[in-house]
Design a protein around this motif. Sequence first.
Motif, PDB file in Angstrom:
ATOM      1  N   ALA A  27      57.454  -9.003  39.237  1.00 58.21           N
ATOM      2  CA  ALA A  27      57.860  -8.176  38.098  1.00 58.21           C
ATOM      3  C   ALA A  27      59.131  -8.712  37.452  1.00 58.21           C
ATOM      4  O   ALA A  27      59.242  -8.753  36.220  1.00 58.21           O
ATOM      5  CB  ALA A  27      58.069  -6.731  38.550  1.00 58.21           C
ATOM      6  N   ARG A  58      61.607  -0.923  44.730  1.00 57.36           N
ATOM      7  CA  ARG A  58      62.932  -1.523  44.493  1.00 57.36           C
ATOM      8  C   ARG A  58      64.026  -0.915  45.369  1.00 57.36           C
ATOM      9  O   ARG A  58      64.795  -1.658  45.994  1.00 57.36           O
ATOM     10  CB  ARG A  58      63.295  -1.442  43.021  1.00 57.36           C
ATOM     11  CG  ARG A  58      62.481  -2.397  42.161  1.00 57.36           C
ATOM     12  CD  ARG A  58      62.956  -2.382  40.714  1.00 57.36           C
ATOM     13  NE  ARG A  58      62.042  -3.051  39.834  1.00 57.36           N
ATOM     14  CZ  ARG A  58      61.918  -4.365  39.719  1.00 57.36           C
ATOM     15  NH1 ARG A  58      62.663  -5.159  40.456  1.00 57.36           N
ATOM     16  NH2 ARG A  58      61.056  -4.886  38.870  1.00 57.36           N
ATOM     17  N   PRO A 114      53.457  -5.543  34.869  1.00 56.87           N
ATOM     18  CA  PRO A 114      52.991  -4.449  35.724  1.00 56.87           C
ATOM     19  C   PRO A 114      52.061  -3.491  34.978  1.00 56.87           C
ATOM     20  O   PRO A 114      52.294  -3.173  33.807  1.00 56.87           O
ATOM     21  CB  PRO A 114      54.271  -3.726  36.131  1.00 56.87           C
ATOM     22  CG  PRO A 114      55.369  -4.694  35.881  1.00 56.87           C
ATOM     23  CD  PRO A 114      54.906  -5.562  34.753  1.00 56.87           C
ATOM     24  N   HIS A 156      54.013  -0.205  37.813  1.00 57.86           N
ATOM     25  CA  HIS A 156      55.322   0.384  37.482  1.00 57.86           C
ATOM     26  C   HIS A 156      55.683   1.480  38.477  1.00 57.86           C
ATOM     27  O   HIS A 156      56.827   1.562  38.940  1.00 57.86           O
ATOM     28  CB  HIS A 156      55.318   0.960  36.064  1.00 57.86           C
ATOM     29  CG  HIS A 156      55.563  -0.051  34.992  1.00 57.86           C
ATOM     30  ND1 HIS A 156      56.765  -0.698  34.832  1.00 57.86           N
ATOM     31  CD2 HIS A 156      54.747  -0.532  34.029  1.00 57.86           C
ATOM     32  CE1 HIS A 156      56.687  -1.529  33.806  1.00 57.86           C
ATOM     33  NE2 HIS A 156      55.466  -1.455  33.304  1.00 57.86           N
ATOM     34  N   LEU A 191      56.537  -0.101  41.832  1.00 56.85           N
ATOM     35  CA  LEU A 191      57.822  -0.810  41.753  1.00 56.85           C
ATOM     36  C   LEU A 191      59.005   0.155  41.734  1.00 56.85           C
ATOM     37  O   LEU A 191      60.051  -0.147  42.309  1.00 56.85           O
ATOM     38  CB  LEU A 191      57.862  -1.711  40.519  1.00 56.85           C
ATOM     39  CG  LEU A 191      57.013  -2.976  40.613  1.00 56.85           C
ATOM     40  CD1 LEU A 191      56.767  -3.562  39.230  1.00 56.85           C
ATOM     41  CD2 LEU A 191      57.677  -3.994  41.532  1.00 56.85           C
ATOM     42  N   LEU A 203      56.248  -8.280  45.218  1.00 60.23           N
ATOM     43  CA  LEU A 203      55.906  -7.531  44.009  1.00 60.23           C
ATOM     44  C   LEU A 203      57.112  -7.429  43.074  1.00 60.23           C
ATOM     45  O   LEU A 203      56.974  -7.589  41.855  1.00 60.23           O
ATOM     46  CB  LEU A 203      55.392  -6.141  44.374  1.00 60.23           C
ATOM     47  CG  LEU A 203      54.082  -6.100  45.171  1.00 60.23           C
ATOM     48  CD1 LEU A 203      53.763  -4.671  45.590  1.00 60.23           C
ATOM     49  CD2 LEU A 203      52.935  -6.723  44.391  1.00 60.23           C
ATOM     50  N   CYS A 204      58.287  -7.197  43.638  1.00 63.06           N
ATOM     51  CA  CYS A 204      59.500  -7.123  42.818  1.00 63.06           C
ATOM     52  C   CYS A 204      59.795  -8.473  42.161  1.00 63.06           C
ATOM     53  O   CYS A 204      60.178  -8.521  40.990  1.00 63.06           O
ATOM     54  CB  CYS A 204      60.691  -6.672  43.656  1.00 63.06           C
ATOM     55  SG  CYS A 204      60.607  -4.948  44.180  1.00 63.06           S
TER      56      CYS A 204
END
Length: 90
Positions: free
Chosen positions: A15, A71, A59, A64, A67, A11-12
């Motif tokens: 993004a 992170r 996102p 958002h 994330l 996912l990171c």
Amino acid sequence: MELEVRHLRALCAIADTGSLHKAARQLGMTQPSLTTQLRRIENSLGAELFSRGRTGCRPTPLGHSLLSRARPLVADMAALVTEARAAAAR
């Protein structure tokens, strides 16, 4: 399905790159397999994490939010692995 570190890392990457194709390349996987993984993650959560368009992936508000929590976890796991490898080498 439970989210795993590899899912958070994916996912990171999506993004950060803004692209499933670029994220897949960065992660060393194919774009179709990353797309499938993203769909499974979204299905398990019951909502889209990225809006997809011709200009790439962005996102969603939920994305958002996820994330912002993912992170630091990904960074902490990377640090943990680095520290464990250094300790094992001693």
